[in-house]
Write a protein that holds these residues in place. Sequence first.
Motif, mmCIF file in Angstrom:
data_model
loop_
_atom_site.group_PDB
_atom_site.id
_atom_site.type_symbol
_atom_site.label_atom_id
_atom_site.label_comp_id
_atom_site.label_asym_id
_atom_site.label_seq_id
_atom_site.Cartn_x
_atom_site.Cartn_y
_atom_site.Cartn_z
ATOM 1 N N UNK A 1 -8.718 -1.739 0.788
ATOM 2 C CA UNK A 1 -7.542 -1.002 1.229
ATOM 3 C C UNK A 1 -7.713 -0.407 2.615
ATOM 4 N N UNK A 2 -6.735 0.401 2.989
ATOM 5 C CA UNK A 2 -6.720 1.037 4.309
ATOM 6 C C UNK A 2 -7.419 2.388 4.246
ATOM 7 N N UNK B 1 0.052 12.170 2.999
ATOM 8 C CA UNK B 1 -0.840 13.145 3.638
ATOM 9 C C UNK B 1 -1.559 13.916 2.540
ATOM 10 N N UNK C 1 2.391 10.333 8.460
ATOM 11 C CA UNK C 1 1.915 9.084 7.861
ATOM 12 C C UNK C 1 2.904 7.971 8.202
ATOM 13 N N UNK D 1 0.828 -1.199 0.000
ATOM 14 C CA UNK D 1 0.000 0.000 0.000
ATOM 15 C C UNK D 1 0.865 1.252 0.000
ATOM 16 N N UNK E 1 -3.543 4.056 -0.930
ATOM 17 C CA UNK E 1 -3.915 3.404 -2.166
ATOM 18 C C UNK E 1 -4.744 2.172 -1.846
ATOM 19 N N UNK E 2 -5.346 1.592 -2.877
ATOM 20 C CA UNK E 2 -6.186 0.422 -2.699
ATOM 21 C C UNK E 2 -5.401 -0.865 -2.510
ATOM 22 N N UNK F 1 -13.362 13.458 7.245
ATOM 23 C CA UNK F 1 -14.668 14.035 6.884
ATOM 24 C C UNK F 1 -15.702 12.941 6.632
ATOM 25 N N UNK G 1 -7.289 3.375 11.871
ATOM 26 C CA UNK G 1 -7.327 3.062 10.446
ATOM 27 C C UNK G 1 -8.145 1.787 10.288
ATOM 28 N N UNK H 1 0.552 14.295 14.744
ATOM 29 C CA UNK H 1 -0.757 13.824 14.307
ATOM 30 C C UNK H 1 -0.938 13.910 12.801
ATOM 31 N N UNK H 2 -0.108 14.727 12.101
ATOM 32 C CA UNK H 2 -0.226 14.819 10.651
ATOM 33 C C UNK H 2 0.855 14.017 9.935
ATOM 34 N N UNK I 1 -8.116 5.873 6.747
ATOM 35 C CA UNK I 1 -7.881 6.613 7.990
ATOM 36 C C UNK I 1 -9.188 7.167 8.516
ATOM 37 N N UNK J 1 -9.927 -1.379 7.686
ATOM 38 C CA UNK J 1 -9.739 -2.121 6.439
ATOM 39 C C UNK J 1 -10.908 -3.087 6.263
#
Lengths: 110, 121
Positions: B44-45, A92, B106, A88, A102-103, B62, B37, B103-104, B47, B39
């Motif tokens: 996929x994943x 951000x 990845x 994957x 991504x999927x 959102x 997160x 927190x922002x 957030x 699945x």
Amino acid sequence: QSVLTQSLSASGTPGQRVIISCSGSSSNIGSNSVFWYRQLPGTAPKLLIYNNNQRPSGVPDRFSGSKSGTSGSLAISGLRSEDEADYYCAAWDDTLTGPVFGGGTKLTVL
Amino acid sequence: QVQLVQSGAEVKKPGSSVKVSCKASGGTFISDAISWVRQAPGQGLEWMGVIIPIFGTADYSQRFQDRVRITADESTSTAYLELSSLRSEDTAVYYCAIPYGGSNSVYYDDWGQGTLVTVSS
């Protein structure tokens, strides 16, 4: 529908080099770093690449990442059977103000 | 290395709520952010949101803004994800993870084992 676009599948034979691509937009990959995760069935994802091309300690140098514009790529060289997994990409997203993924690409070692 | 241990699998009816816990050990719970997160099967994943316990407030995707609540209990070093108005599409494995760098970020290097939530009538 994932925000980042990846091919559903990829394959290669042992010893080969495989590239997995990830396409995004100006609000995510275009302005932020790309990350790559590997996930084995039934387990949590594991970080492979951060900040486009950096490897956490313990990740072999067979794994490398790159970024160009709004796309990122993960290259795996010297393919091994244990590389079979789902991969994957992530980044951000400035518009969504959160991480997007991504999927996933399912890698098969033939 | 932080250890994150999540609560067990849940089966819920459509329209109900679920609360999943994530207990942290070996880190600085108060100042570490914790993200959630999910699945869905074969997907996929995605957030859902993040909390920094020392601040007590959470940021949400959102997509789940009106249905999700993330909280943290400093006394037990445990974070919680509560999702309401469940529907079948919420059937998924829910992971907690620590975004290193804030927190922002990845950069998720520590993950819980995942909690399967099944929504079925």
